[in-house]
Design an enzyme around this catalytic site. Structure first.
Site, PDB file in Angstrom:
ATOM      1  CG  ASP A  24      58.539  -3.556   7.239  1.00 39.83           C
ATOM      2  OD1 ASP A  24      59.029  -4.529   6.675  1.00 39.83           O
ATOM      3  OD2 ASP A  24      57.448  -3.036   6.949  1.00 39.83           O
TER       4      ASP A  24
HETATM    5  P1  ATP Z   1      62.149  -1.345   5.646  1.00 45.91           P
HETATM    6  O1  ATP Z   1      61.862  -2.569   4.869  1.00 45.91           O
HETATM    7  O2  ATP Z   1      63.139  -1.517   6.707  1.00 45.91           O
HETATM    8  O3  ATP Z   1      60.942  -0.600   6.116  1.00 45.91           O
HETATM    9  P2  ATP Z   1      62.111   0.238   3.449  1.00 45.91           P
HETATM   10  O4  ATP Z   1      60.703  -0.165   3.453  1.00 45.91           O
HETATM   11  O5  ATP Z   1      62.414   1.678   3.424  1.00 45.91           O
HETATM   12  O6  ATP Z   1      62.873  -0.403   4.634  1.00 45.91           O
HETATM   13  P3  ATP Z   1      62.331  -0.168   0.801  1.00 45.91           P
HETATM   14  O7  ATP Z   1      61.230   0.786   0.799  1.00 45.91           O
HETATM   15  O8  ATP Z   1      62.211  -1.471   0.124  1.00 45.91           O
HETATM   16  O9  ATP Z   1      62.776  -0.454   2.254  1.00 45.91           O
HETATM   17  O10 ATP Z   1      63.584   0.608   0.278  1.00 45.91           O
HETATM   18  C1  ATP Z   1      64.738  -0.078  -0.076  1.00 45.91           C
HETATM   19  C2  ATP Z   1      65.771   0.877  -0.559  1.00 45.91           C
HETATM   20  O11 ATP Z   1      65.266   1.604  -1.673  1.00 45.91           O
HETATM   21  C3  ATP Z   1      66.174   1.928   0.454  1.00 45.91           C
HETATM   22  O12 ATP Z   1      67.225   1.478   1.249  1.00 45.91           O
HETATM   23  C4  ATP Z   1      66.603   3.091  -0.422  1.00 45.91           C
HETATM   24  O13 ATP Z   1      67.933   2.921  -0.790  1.00 45.91           O
HETATM   25  C5  ATP Z   1      65.727   2.937  -1.638  1.00 45.91           C
HETATM   26  N1  ATP Z   1      64.591   3.845  -1.572  1.00 45.91           N
HETATM   27  C6  ATP Z   1      63.617   3.851  -0.649  1.00 45.91           C
HETATM   28  N2  ATP Z   1      62.708   4.785  -0.893  1.00 45.91           N
HETATM   29  C7  ATP Z   1      63.089   5.404  -2.015  1.00 45.91           C
HETATM   30  C8  ATP Z   1      62.566   6.483  -2.804  1.00 45.91           C
HETATM   31  N3  ATP Z   1      61.452   7.106  -2.483  1.00 45.91           N
HETATM   32  N4  ATP Z   1      63.248   6.840  -3.889  1.00 45.91           N
HETATM   33  C9  ATP Z   1      64.365   6.215  -4.222  1.00 45.91           C
HETATM   34  N5  ATP Z   1      64.907   5.218  -3.553  1.00 45.91           N
HETATM   35  C10 ATP Z   1      64.296   4.804  -2.449  1.00 45.91           C
END
Ligand code: ATP
Length: 910
Positions: free
Chosen positions: A343
């Site tokens: 990640d």
């Molecule tokens: P990685 O996979 O690199 O750890 P991540 O786990 O943060 O990244 P996700 O959690 O799938 O990835 O988030 C994807 C997208 O969703 C982010 O780029 C952001 O735009 C959006 N996002 C993440 N967290 C939130 C939240 N709490 N509320 C709203 N949107 C969010």
């Protein structure tokens, strides 16, 4: 089964025998437990409840009593063989031999008992590091606690991925689904609600309850703890959900089986020798000695113990570096990892977010400051004033209200609770001078759609006190823009909007992301009337974009070094992130990932066939805007190419990919319980550098196992060869059975144990990953075993015959032979510490502390063996002259030199 056991708060009366939790309404429950809905219990109540109900723990599994563990040590084929030998000795009236065999059996059992106990203890203490945590509301504050601290009456917040930490009645439910397989056996998640149910509803159908040990697979809930520890349903059925498992691995099992087969073969062979010898008229006493010698010589008694200890040491070393192994076989697999899929957020980056840019309609703003400190200013580019303060204020309001994080100003400084990105948004709101409490009071929240990495947004429903409703949405810009048709523009007090200029916003997104910043979009929907329930369907219609937020999240400096180390070790590193492609690529470049510019997005992945994917996966290092389902597909594709894959994950949806990966790695700090349970390893610090260290440690453990085997087997080989030769050519046995027993069970095990502590070899992380199919006893190791066996045999016979030729007694000659064997072992120990590299260096000769201790102990024991009258009597040894002692040591040196030459030759050849 009575559902009624516990009155709950110390000050309340117990519920009557006819009420049960699932029947009660929320307010009845609050009253019964004397708990304030918005406050939770106070500390006094907690202390009283704690006194009354104890910790929220299941009674520990009854440990196996020590005497049984000790007895278990003797339940082993070799021991049986030795016992039969002791019996035979008794029949032949060789009482001294019998006594010594029995003593050795006993000592061996005790050593095994102690070592196994220590290995088990080490693993148990590691298991304790994996305790679950719970989010609890107490005295008006939500805090993360160890789940053991929960008491009945506590208000707990459940989120997707949590393991339910106690039995609880659900009070508020947002789209909650719980998988109750651990309780009911049903693996399909059930949807939950918070309405009271009829009394007769059975356990499996109590949709308003969540039971300890079950897993939240979706949504969020607020719940009231009603039973803890052994009062829970899980406690009733008394099923321990254990964390760290078994003290064995495929490799250990293979070796144990190998030892068993070897024992059988040796027994068969010994029988044959006995029969043949009998037919050739050898005396029964001589034959007995020969056969027992052979049996004792050929079986590697110490091997299984040494391997277990080496593994346990590896696991303990990893735990010290914050990598917790949940399943022991992963130690072996880690050493063979050829791809690490990681990640981005939090693992490769610091996950210390700060908003640094804003894009409003027609204006870009920068935000200054550092970390989570509220000090900082929002300014327009080129020193202009912020064009429209109201626009900014609505953006920040949305950021503040559509948010579950908390900032806590403690004495030790500012701490955050919840998602660091959301905490950064709270700081932004502070910089825009919005007061949280005031805003929350002015716009109370009624419902929400929780964030989910599949749809990538979250939404909350609010109202103001003028009768208007609001839905605030925040999420990945693509997800938000797809739902917006207009841009919010405040005109006077009435909201107004203009059409959305998609091209403009796309360009803004690309520009912010290109700097490695995470981009988030915020939007609002105005409702004419108040509503209290938010559904997916509400997120359509006139949704207005408020603006974009760019957050910096710098790469971890240690991750940059760790990635370089992995790449040097032939391990490919791939970044799999939910973030935007441009953000991901910019960070990948900063991290020094090979092929950082080649990015595949989740959508592109969906369009690739398996064959196309196999093709492009090789040269793609960054996968952006992926969902957890993509992770599973990527692992499978990599494995199809023969890669051994380590994959990180934190969310509940990552579980399938974590299970599928050869080494699933869960995040200990930011990760969910669901991810942990699916994984082989847990990172306590969520740090990529820790993965790289664990891989190195895995390689180290494997090396040490190999060294222990390469060390022990030739000793057995040399001894057996010497006996077989003696029998074949009707020679005097150069070493007697009891002496062999001494060497195998005292000197060899002592020396081999030192190998379990070997530090990594210098070029460990410059080698290519090991092939999983590579057998432990590879051609190379086999050759080494045969060569050393031959050298040992030669050494034994040479010194024995020399002594006989000097007219020394047979016992004297045998004493020299045993001491020579041990000296050769000691020198071989120095040689085997570097399987291929030269041992003839200052570092090689100096050894490590365990090596030096082992050598010193073995040296002392050999002195006793040779000079102590009691042992002389037991083992038929005689005191050696000093010069003869030197000859023994000298032969060891010769063996060392020959082996160094062999290593040098084979290095030159390759
Ligand atoms: P990685 O996979 O690199 O750890 P991540 O786990 O943060 O990244 P996700 O959690 O799938 O990835 O988030 C994807 C997208 O969703 C982010 O780029 C952001 O735009 C959006 N996002 C993440 N967290 C939130 C939240 N709490 N509320 C709203 N949107 C969010």
């Amino acid at each position: 089964m009575s559902k009624l056991n516990a009155p709950v708060s110390a000050q309340t009366t117990p519920p009557s025998n006819t009420t049960v939790w699932h029947q009660q309404t929320a307010s009845q429950l609050y009253q019964q437990y004397s708990v304030q809905p918005e406050q939770g219990l106070n500390l006094l109540q907690v202390a009283q409840a704690r006194e009354r109900y104890g910790a929220n723990l299941l009674p520990a599994k009854q440990p196996v009593p020590a005497w049984r563990r000790l007895l278990r040590q003797f339940n082993n084929l070799l021991i049986y063989v030795l016992l039969v030998a002791a019996l035979l000795a008794a029949v032949l009236a060789e009482y001294l031999d019998m006594a010594v065999i029995l003593a050795v059996v006993l000592v061996n059992g005790i050593i095994g008992f102690i070592q196994e106990g220590q290995a088990e203890k080490a693993l148990q203490s590691i298991g304790a590091l994996l305790s679950s945590r719970a989010r609890v509301l107490r005295e008006g504050q939500t805090e993360q606690l160890n789940a053991a601290e929960l008491v009945p009456g506590d208000i707990v917040i459940l989120e997707a991925g949590d393991k339910v930490p106690a039995d609880m009645r659900l009070l508020k439910v947002y789209n909650l689904q719980v998988q109750e397989a651990s309780l009911t056996g049903e693996s399909v998640a059930v949807e939950k609600h918070s309405e009271p149910l009829a009394a007769e509803v059975v356990l499996a159908d109590r949709r308003n309850m969540a039971y300890s040990g079950t897993l939240v697979t979706q949504g969020r809930a607020v719940a009231l703890v009603v039973a803890t520890g052994s009062a829970t349903e899980l406690g009733r059925i008394n099923r321990m959900l254990s964390e760290v498992v078994m003290l064995s691995t495929p490799l250990l099992q293979q070796m144990a089986q190998f030892a068993r087969y070897l024992t059988m073969a040796v027994l068969g062979f010994a029988l044959l020798v006995f029969v043949l010898g009998y037919l050739r008229d050898y005396s029964l006493n001589y034959l007995f000695m020969a056969v027992v010698s052979l049996v004792v010589a050929a079986i590697p008694e110490g091997l299984p113990t040494i391997l277990t200890v080496a593994l346990a040491i590896g696991v303990t070393r990893m735990a010290k570096r914050k990598a917790i192994i949940r399943r022991l076989p992963a130690v072996e697999t880690l050493g063979a990892v050829s791809v690490i899929c990681s990640d981005k957020t939090g693992t490769l980056t610091l996950n210390e977010m700060m908003v640094s840019q804003l894009a409003l309609p027609g204006q870009q703003l920068t935000v200054s400051g550092s970390g989570y400190s509220p000090v900082g200013a929002i300014t327009a580019a080129a020193g202009n004033d912020v064009a429209d303060a109201e626009l900014l204020s609505w953006l920040c309001r949305a950021a503040l209200l559509c948010n579950d994080a908390q900032l806590i100003d403690a004495e030790a400084g500012r701490q955050i609770q919840g998602d660091p990105m959301e905490a950064a948004l709270l700081v932004l709101a502070e910089k825009a001078e919005l007061n949280r409490q005031q805003q929350v009071a002015e716009y109370p929240r009624h419902d929400e759609i929780p964030f989910d990495s599949a749809h990538k947004y979250m939404a909350t429903l609010h109202s103001d006190h003028q009768g208007r409703g609001y839905i605030f949405i925040k999420g990945a810009p693509e997800a938000i823009l797809a739902q917006c048709h207009s841009v919010f523009l405040p005109a006077g007090s009435e909201p107004a909007s203009t059409a959305l200029d998609t091209a403009y916003w796309q360009q803004q997104i690309e520009q912010i992301a290109a700097g490695g910043q995470r981009v988030l979009a915020l939007a609002v929907k105005w409702l004419d009337s108040q509503q209290t329930v938010l559904n997916q369907q509400d997120l359509s219609g006139d949704i207005q974009l408020l603006g974009l937020v760019g957050l910096i999240d710098p790469p971890r400096p240690e991750a940059i070094a760790a990635i370089a180390a992995c790449q040097q070790a032939g391990i490919k590193v791939k970044m799999i992130t939910g973030d935007h492609a441009a953000t991901a690529s910019a960070i990948a470049v900063q991290l020094g990932l090979a092929d950082a510019q080649r990015v595949l997005t989740g959508r592109e992945l969906d369009e690739l066939s398996e064959a196309q994917l196999a093709d492009s996966i090789v040269h793609t290092a960054v996968f952006a805007r992926t969902t957890p389902a993509h992770k599973l597909r990527l692992v499978t594709a990599l494995q199809a190419q023969g890669d051994v894959v380590a994959m990180t994950g934190d969310g509940v949806n990552d579980a399938p990919a974590l299970k599928r990966a050869d080494v699933g790695i869960a995040m200990g700090r930011g990760g969910t319980e669901a991810a942990r349970e699916a994984s082989e390893m847990v990172l306590l610090d969520d740090n990529f550098a820790t993965i790289a260290q664990a891989v190195a440690a895995g390689r180290n453990v494997y090396d040490n196992l190999k060294k222990a085997i390469a060390f022990l087997l030739p000793v057995n080989g040399g001894e057996s060869l010497a006996i077989v030769l003696a029998l074949l050519f009707a020679l005097t046995l150069p070493i007697m059975p009891l002496q062999i027993l001494w060497v195998n069970m005292v000197s060899s095990i002592g020396l081999a144990l030192a190998l379990a502590f070997e530090p990594p070899e210098p070029k460990l992380m410059q080698r290519r990953p090991r092939k999983v199919t590579e057998p432990l006893i590879s051609g190379f190791v086999l050759w080494r075993i045969l060569l050393v066996s031959g050298l040992f045999t030669l050494g034994i016979f040479a010194v024995f015959n020399w002594a006989i030729a000097q007219q020394l007694s047979i016992d004297y000659a045998r004493t020299m032979a045993v001491n020579t064997l041990v000296a050769m072992e000691v020198w071989y120990l120095f040689s085997v510490r570097y399987m291929q590299g030269p041992s003839l260096s200052w570092q090689g000769i100096r050894g490590t502390q365990p090596v030096l201790i082992a050598v010193a102990i073995v040296f002392g024991l050999q002195l006793l063996f040779t000079y102590l009258p009691l042992l002389q009597q037991l083992f038929s040894t005689e005191a050696l002259r000093f010069s003869h002692g030197l000859i023994c040591v000298g032969i060891g040196v010769v063996v060392f030199i020959v082996l160094e030459l062999e290593k040098w030759l084979s290095r030159r050849r390759s």
